[in-house]
Design a protein around this motif. Structure first.
Motif, PDB file in Angstrom:
ATOM      1  N   SER A   1      53.511  26.450  24.732  1.00 22.75           N
ATOM      2  CA  SER A   1      53.867  27.525  25.842  1.00 22.75           C
ATOM      3  C   SER A   1      52.964  27.925  26.635  1.00 22.75           C
ATOM      4  CB  SER A   1      54.970  28.419  25.437  1.00 22.75           C
ATOM      5  OG  SER A   1      55.212  29.308  26.592  1.00 22.75           O
ATOM      6  N   LEU A   2      52.963  27.947  28.038  1.00 21.43           N
ATOM      7  CA  LEU A   2      52.018  28.497  29.021  1.00 21.43           C
ATOM      8  C   LEU A   2      52.458  30.342  29.165  1.00 21.43           C
ATOM      9  CD1 LEU A   2      51.733  25.923  31.665  1.00 21.43           C
ATOM     10  CD2 LEU A   2      50.579  26.168  29.603  1.00 21.43           C
ATOM     11  N   THR A   3      53.243  30.693  28.445  1.00 24.24           N
ATOM     12  CA  THR A   3      53.817  31.933  28.551  1.00 24.24           C
ATOM     13  C   THR A   3      52.585  32.938  28.482  1.00 24.24           C
ATOM     14  OG1 THR A   3      56.125  31.376  27.684  1.00 24.24           O
ATOM     15  CG2 THR A   3      55.336  33.800  27.716  1.00 24.24           C
ATOM     16  N   SER A   4      51.704  32.763  27.731  1.00 27.97           N
ATOM     17  CA  SER A   4      50.625  33.804  27.648  1.00 27.97           C
ATOM     18  C   SER A   4      49.814  33.960  28.680  1.00 27.97           C
ATOM     19  CB  SER A   4      49.575  33.353  26.413  1.00 27.97           C
ATOM     20  OG  SER A   4      50.295  33.292  25.161  1.00 27.97           O
ATOM     21  N   PHE A   5      49.867  32.581  29.695  1.00 29.05           N
ATOM     22  CA  PHE A   5      49.186  32.927  30.912  1.00 29.05           C
ATOM     23  C   PHE A   5      49.808  33.969  31.898  1.00 29.05           C
ATOM     24  CE2 PHE A   5      47.637  28.723  29.848  1.00 29.05           C
ATOM     25  CZ  PHE A   5      46.276  28.751  29.969  1.00 29.05           C
ATOM     26  N   PHE A   6      51.260  33.881  31.644  1.00 26.71           N
ATOM     27  CA  PHE A   6      52.127  34.541  32.898  1.00 26.71           C
ATOM     28  C   PHE A   6      52.671  35.882  32.353  1.00 26.71           C
ATOM     29  CE2 PHE A   6      52.193  30.038  33.884  1.00 26.71           C
ATOM     30  CZ  PHE A   6      51.532  30.214  35.469  1.00 26.71           C
ATOM     31  N   ALA A   7      52.591  36.028  31.077  1.00 30.51           N
ATOM     32  CA  ALA A   7      53.152  37.297  30.388  1.00 30.51           C
ATOM     33  C   ALA A   7      52.542  37.811  29.239  1.00 30.51           C
ATOM     34  CB  ALA A   7      54.916  37.087  30.142  1.00 30.51           C
ATOM     35  N   PRO A   8      51.232  37.806  29.121  1.00 31.79           N
ATOM     36  CA  PRO A   8      50.515  38.225  28.215  1.00 31.79           C
ATOM     37  C   PRO A   8      50.718  39.798  27.715  1.00 31.79           C
ATOM     38  CG  PRO A   8      48.803  38.403  29.897  1.00 31.79           C
ATOM     39  CD  PRO A   8      50.300  37.666  30.468  1.00 31.79           C
ATOM     40  N   ARG A   9      50.692  39.942  26.542  1.00 33.48           N
ATOM     41  CA  ARG A   9      50.847  41.273  25.904  1.00 33.48           C
ATOM     42  C   ARG A   9      49.734  42.137  25.998  1.00 33.48           C
ATOM     43  NH1 ARG A   9      53.574  39.534  20.565  1.00 33.48           N
ATOM     44  NH2 ARG A   9      51.847  38.016  20.626  1.00 33.48           N
ATOM     45  N   SER A  10      48.354  41.283  26.026  1.00 35.16           N
ATOM     46  CA  SER A  10      47.072  42.020  26.042  1.00 35.16           C
ATOM     47  C   SER A  10      46.282  41.129  26.728  1.00 35.16           C
ATOM     48  CB  SER A  10      46.719  42.493  24.580  1.00 35.16           C
ATOM     49  OG  SER A  10      46.707  41.366  23.749  1.00 35.16           O
ATOM     50  N   ILE A  11      45.081  41.534  27.065  1.00 33.05           N
ATOM     51  CA  ILE A  11      44.065  40.651  28.072  1.00 33.05           C
ATOM     52  C   ILE A  11      42.786  40.985  27.636  1.00 33.05           C
ATOM     53  CG2 ILE A  11      43.436  39.653  30.246  1.00 33.05           C
ATOM     54  CD1 ILE A  11      46.167  40.555  31.259  1.00 33.05           C
ATOM     55  N   ALA A  12      41.838  39.941  27.361  1.00 36.21           N
ATOM     56  CA  ALA A  12      40.369  40.279  27.148  1.00 36.21           C
ATOM     57  C   ALA A  12      39.734  39.742  28.292  1.00 36.21           C
ATOM     58  CB  ALA A  12      39.984  39.516  25.792  1.00 36.21           C
ATOM     59  N   PHE A  13      38.698  40.445  28.648  1.00 37.80           N
ATOM     60  CA  PHE A  13      37.956  39.919  29.948  1.00 37.80           C
ATOM     61  C   PHE A  13      36.446  39.596  29.421  1.00 37.80           C
ATOM     62  CE2 PHE A  13      41.238  42.627  31.365  1.00 37.80           C
ATOM     63  CZ  PHE A  13      41.904  41.919  32.427  1.00 37.80           C
ATOM     64  N   ILE A  14      36.262  38.439  29.115  1.00 30.68           N
ATOM     65  CA  ILE A  14      34.708  37.996  28.828  1.00 30.68           C
ATOM     66  C   ILE A  14      33.887  37.768  30.067  1.00 30.68           C
ATOM     67  CG2 ILE A  14      33.502  36.110  27.560  1.00 30.68           C
ATOM     68  CD1 ILE A  14      36.286  35.771  26.036  1.00 30.68           C
ATOM     69  N   GLY A  15      32.655  38.668  29.933  1.00 31.29           N
ATOM     70  CA  GLY A  15      31.826  39.018  31.186  1.00 31.29           C
ATOM     71  C   GLY A  15      32.498  39.777  32.132  1.00 31.29           C
ATOM     72  N   ALA A  16      33.038  40.904  31.556  1.00 32.21           N
ATOM     73  CA  ALA A  16      33.714  42.149  32.441  1.00 32.21           C
ATOM     74  C   ALA A  16      32.692  42.621  33.290  1.00 32.21           C
ATOM     75  CB  ALA A  16      34.567  42.835  31.615  1.00 32.21           C
ATOM     76  N   SER A  17      32.709  43.005  34.464  1.00 36.80           N
ATOM     77  CA  SER A  17      31.666  43.716  35.298  1.00 36.80           C
ATOM     78  C   SER A  17      32.292  45.021  35.498  1.00 36.80           C
ATOM     79  CB  SER A  17      31.352  42.994  36.275  1.00 36.80           C
ATOM     80  OG  SER A  17      30.725  43.692  37.423  1.00 36.80           O
ATOM     81  N   ASP A  18      31.380  46.107  35.560  1.00 32.69           N
ATOM     82  CA  ASP A  18      31.625  47.587  36.025  1.00 32.69           C
ATOM     83  C   ASP A  18      31.743  47.533  37.358  1.00 32.69           C
ATOM     84  OD1 ASP A  18      32.206  50.024  35.219  1.00 32.69           O
ATOM     85  OD2 ASP A  18      30.566  50.771  36.273  1.00 32.69           O
ATOM     86  N   ASP A  19      31.244  46.536  38.259  1.00 23.70           N
ATOM     87  CA  ASP A  19      31.522  46.339  39.793  1.00 23.70           C
ATOM     88  C   ASP A  19      32.806  45.583  40.040  1.00 23.70           C
ATOM     89  OD1 ASP A  19      31.372  46.067  42.421  1.00 23.70           O
ATOM     90  OD2 ASP A  19      29.056  45.401  42.139  1.00 23.70           O
ATOM     91  N   ALA A  20      33.752  46.402  40.684  1.00 23.72           N
ATOM     92  CA  ALA A  20      35.035  45.968  40.919  1.00 23.72           C
ATOM     93  C   ALA A  20      34.674  44.723  41.918  1.00 23.72           C
ATOM     94  CB  ALA A  20      36.106  46.803  41.086  1.00 23.72           C
ATOM     95  N   ARG A  21      33.759  44.722  42.531  1.00 25.92           N
ATOM     96  CA  ARG A  21      33.674  43.654  43.772  1.00 25.92           C
ATOM     97  C   ARG A  21      33.173  42.368  43.184  1.00 25.92           C
ATOM     98  NH1 ARG A  21      29.698  47.170  47.099  1.00 25.92           N
ATOM     99  NH2 ARG A  21      28.650  47.053  45.032  1.00 25.92           N
ATOM    100  N   ARG A  22      32.812  42.234  41.995  1.00 25.08           N
ATOM    101  CA  ARG A  22      32.141  41.077  41.404  1.00 25.08           C
ATOM    102  C   ARG A  22      33.298  40.301  40.906  1.00 25.08           C
ATOM    103  NH1 ARG A  22      26.758  40.726  41.254  1.00 25.08           N
ATOM    104  NH2 ARG A  22      26.737  39.304  39.344  1.00 25.08           N
ATOM    105  N   ILE A  23      32.895  38.992  40.592  1.00 25.94           N
ATOM    106  CA  ILE A  23      34.016  37.987  40.091  1.00 25.94           C
ATOM    107  C   ILE A  23      34.558  38.280  38.719  1.00 25.94           C
ATOM    108  CG2 ILE A  23      34.142  35.616  39.047  1.00 25.94           C
ATOM    109  CD1 ILE A  23      32.732  34.744  41.660  1.00 25.94           C
ATOM    110  N   GLY A  24      33.443  38.763  38.096  1.00 29.20           N
ATOM    111  CA  GLY A  24      33.573  39.332  36.571  1.00 29.20           C
ATOM    112  C   GLY A  24      34.225  40.745  36.549  1.00 29.20           C
ATOM    113  N   GLY A  25      34.263  41.456  37.682  1.00 25.48           N
ATOM    114  CA  GLY A  25      35.192  42.794  37.938  1.00 25.48           C
ATOM    115  C   GLY A  25      36.273  42.899  38.544  1.00 25.48           C
ATOM    116  N   ARG A  26      36.513  41.965  39.268  1.00 26.46           N
ATOM    117  CA  ARG A  26      37.825  41.822  40.135  1.00 26.46           C
ATOM    118  C   ARG A  26      39.003  41.639  39.306  1.00 26.46           C
ATOM    119  NH1 ARG A  26      38.188  40.507  45.878  1.00 26.46           N
ATOM    120  NH2 ARG A  26      35.745  40.827  46.693  1.00 26.46           N
ATOM    121  N   PRO A  27      39.278  40.780  38.122  1.00 26.86           N
ATOM    122  CA  PRO A  27      40.380  40.695  37.721  1.00 26.86           C
ATOM    123  C   PRO A  27      40.728  41.981  36.885  1.00 26.86           C
ATOM    124  CG  PRO A  27      38.928  38.787  37.195  1.00 26.86           C
ATOM    125  CD  PRO A  27      38.273  39.733  37.925  1.00 26.86           C
ATOM    126  N   LEU A  28      39.931  42.542  36.009  1.00 31.12           N
ATOM    127  CA  LEU A  28      39.907  43.889  35.412  1.00 31.12           C
ATOM    128  C   LEU A  28      40.458  44.864  36.309  1.00 31.12           C
ATOM    129  CD1 LEU A  28      40.019  45.492  32.788  1.00 31.12           C
ATOM    130  CD2 LEU A  28      37.595  46.044  33.214  1.00 31.12           C
TER     131      LEU A  28
END
Length: 703
Positions: free
Chosen positions: A7-34
């Protein structure tokens, strides 16, 4: 290469999310999703993965997935391409079920091996991958923002029932922004990027079962597995969810077009267009059409019939809309006589027929517009009404009364669709939209959107469309094949072909032709000349052995001069066919949809009229007859202008047999063509007079 079909449910209704390459800068590609997930209130744990920081955007950061305090359903990966395969493998080890790969630098730039390595890691771990080179996914329930798109930059996206599925990230976001500007909320947004695993078809299939989605808009540059796509759109149709598609790449890339009518008339885009429309997808050509139609479908149920009423304050606009209605397949029935008489008393200088033209008189009396709209809805029997009001809605004097008049007319007709075309401010537009009216600037666009809505309504109401099962593949003798060999193979495959004999010399063909009755058609025999008449390789109506021998000698000389590089293998002869309707029937193997069949007018007019119907092979005889009936040339078969009714059953049987031939030999065939198939009067059959079988050069044939 595909991973397990989970199922693709985990893409649309995940219970938790990990961000690999997360950036502290919310303007960067690695920071925007978080940052988006934090802002929009994602309720579950958010795990930034960054080995260089203890905290990212105010949250505890972790050096790796192995260090997480709990499981993550979804991983969002935004690191250099070289590290992605290991990241996917690590996610799989930790029980992550889905990964959005935002990183680029894979097959789109020629790094196919790296992409294959990533997918191998996903397959081994049973994890689904969206991307790579994806803009990500957004789900309006629960603040799931696994995307760096600027679509979310200005705040949470308004909720609605629309899903946008796009192969292109940037253009998919552009379309979503246009829908927002039109006032349409979005439930789901997903971009598939390189489609190393999850495809547009997978996403549409998921949306078919997603209760938050009622309408699906799709942007595509190419469909790799056409039959999987058709299964997905059928699931959506069965769930009552219309699919609107903007598919780019219309140029004709039919292969070997010079050698085959079938290839030139049924190029890749022509096949795509015919097949998906038959499946109930509404394919649009422009972004404006895409936005207009999705707006219409999200605001109102599909239009239920083809009776259209036009209400206007301008006679010229009424004519314009009438033309648009004809192009959209609408009828414009007149108002009943009693209703016409009542309206005519109110608008003596206007028109009460259909279009109904109130003229500028309605400026003085807004109730006139109310009564005209009510008369059309009460007495006209129209399934939809389109109105043209210029800039009147924006007038502080006329506008409020006009809106109230239309609202009053709609009170007892909530099942009808009323669209208006007007020049107005955004505030005015939204006020009319909130009143239950569809609002457009261009009246032609309004009519076109309603026409497309009606077609989708018809598609949703029909019975299920089932795909034909493909038979076990069969080989063919070694090719290439000349006309005699092709005709023999097709006859063995069940297609009725005219009798044919062959001879290597003029004397041999003249003698062989004596076994045939009546006047003879003589042709040169060569694998290199699919269009023999172009080089003098056809002679008709020959009688007697000497005439055939003499003409064969002359033909050999003429063709040798006109086509010196062609290998000539002798001659073939067939009896002249009795008069009938000439068809072309053919087939080829489409790179997306597999074996397909084409049917059209045959003979020398094939390329001129380009009247062709296309279907998936194999066909039943009933489906073959439906293709014939869809042709503009159908009246020639049906007995138009005193002509004899043709043997449609025999023609359908020939098409069915050819379709099964193409399906059986799909692994070696490039194209098959019978031109013409002569269809005689009813009860007298049909027979192919000329045949071409082209085989793939990259696949060996042979038993």
């Amino acid at each position: 290469m595909k991973v397990a079909d989970v199922s693709l449910t985990s893409f649309f209704a995940p219970r938790s999310i990990a961000f690999i390459g997360a950036s502290d800068d919310a303007r960067r590609i690695g920071g925007r999703p978080l940052a988006y997930c934090i802002r929009d209130g994602f309720a579950g744990p958010l795990y930034p993965i960054n080995p260089s920081r203890d905290r990212v955007q105010g949250l505890t950061a972790y050096p790796s997935l192995d260090a997480l305090p709990g499981p993550a359903d979804l991983a969002v990966i935004a690191i250099g391409a070289a590290g992605v395969p290991d990241a996917v493998a690590a996610a799989a080890r930790q029980g992550v079920r889905a990964a959005v790969v935002l990183s680029s630098g894979f097959a789109e730039v020629g790094e196919d091996a790296l992409q294959a390595e990533m997918i191998a890691a996903a397959r081994d771990g049973g994890i689904r991958v969206l991307g790579p080179n994806s803009l990500g996914v957004f789900s309006n329930e629960g603040g799931v923002c696994a995307t760096f798109s600027s679509l979310l930059e200005n705040g949470p996206v308004a909720a609605g029932k629309l899903a946008i599925v796009s192969q292109s990230g940037a253009y998919g976001a552009h379309l979503a922004m246009l829908m927002q500007r039109r006032g349409v909320g979005i439930a789901r947004f997903v971009t598939t990027g390189n489609e190393a695993d999850v495809t547009v078809a997978d996403c549409i299939l998921h949306m078919a079962g997603d209760p938050a989605v009622s309408v699906i808009g799709c942007y595509s540059e190419g469909i790799a597995d056409g039959r999987a796509f058709l299964r997905a759109v059928e699931a959506a149709r069965a769930a009552g969810k219309p699919v609107v598609m903007l598919k780019v790449g219309r140029s004709d890339t039919g292969r070997q077009a010079a050698a085959s009518h079938t290839a030139s008339l049924a190029g890749d885009d022509a096949v795509f267009d015919a097949v998906v429309r038959a499946a109930g997808v509404e394919r649009v050509e422009t972004t404006q059409q895409f936005v207009d139609l999705l707006y219409t479908l999200c605001r109102r149920p599909p239009v239920s019939g083809n009776r259209l009423g036009i209400l206007t304050v301008s006679g010229g606009a009424g004519v314009l809309m009438a033309d648009a209605a004809s192009a959209a397949g609408f009828e414009l029935p007149f108002m009943p006589q009693a209703a016409q008489a009542a309206l005519k008393r109110r608008i003596p200088f206007g028109s009460a027929v259909n279009p109904v033209d109130t003229t500028a008189q309605a400026m003085n009396d807004p109730t006139l517009m109310r009564d005209a709209a009510a008369a059309m809805l009460n007495h006209g029997g129209y399934d939809a009404v389109v109105c043209f009001f210029m800039n009147w809605p924006d007038s502080p004097i006329i506008g409020p009364g006009l809106r109230e008049a239309l609202e009053a007319a709609l009170v007892d007709h909530t099942d009808r669709t009323v669209a208006i075309a007007m020049n107005a401010t955004e505030e005015t537009r939204r006020s009319f939209d909130a009143a239950g009216l569809l609002v457009f600037e261009d009246p032609s666009h309004a009519v076109a959107a309603l026409g497309a809505s009606r077609r989708l309504g018809e598609a949703l109401a029909r019975d299920a469309v089932t795909q034909p099962d493909l038979p076990r593949p069969d080989p063919l003798p070694s090719g290439p094949f000349d006309e005699f060999e092709a005709a023999t193979l097709l006859a063995e495959g069940g297609v009725t072909m005219a009798p044919i004999v062959e001879g290597e010399t003029p004397e041999a063909i003249a003698a062989a032709a004596q076994t045939l009755s009546g006047p003879i058609a003589l042709k040169i025999r060569s694998r290199d000349l699919p269009h023999k008449s172009d080089v003098g390789g056809v002679r008709l109506g020959l009688l007697g052995e000497e005439a055939i021998r003499s003409e064969a000698q002359r033909m050999h000389q003429v063709v040798s001069g006109a086509a010196p590089d062609a290998t000539l293998r002798g001659f073939v002869a067939s009896p002249m066919a009795a008069p009938g309707v000439e068809l072309l029937i053919g087939g080829r193997v489409d790179p997306s949809f597999g074996p397909i069949v084409t049917v059209g007018l045959g003979g020398v007019f094939t390329e001129i009229f380009r009247d062709v119907a296309i279907g998936l092979a194999p066909l039943t005889s009933t489906e073959a007859e439906a293709l014939l009936r869809s042709l503009r040339g159908w009246p020639l078969l049906a007995g138009a202008r005193g002509r004899a009714v043709a043997d449609v059953d025999a023609a359908a049987d020939a098409i069915e047999s050819l379709s099964r031939f193409v399906a059986r030999h799909r692994e070696v065939i490039e194209a098959v063509e019978i031109n013409p198939l002569v269809v005689h009067p009813k009860g007298q059959g049909a027979a192919g007079l000329d045949a071409v079988i082209m085989v793939r050069t990259d696949v060996p044939s042979g038993n």
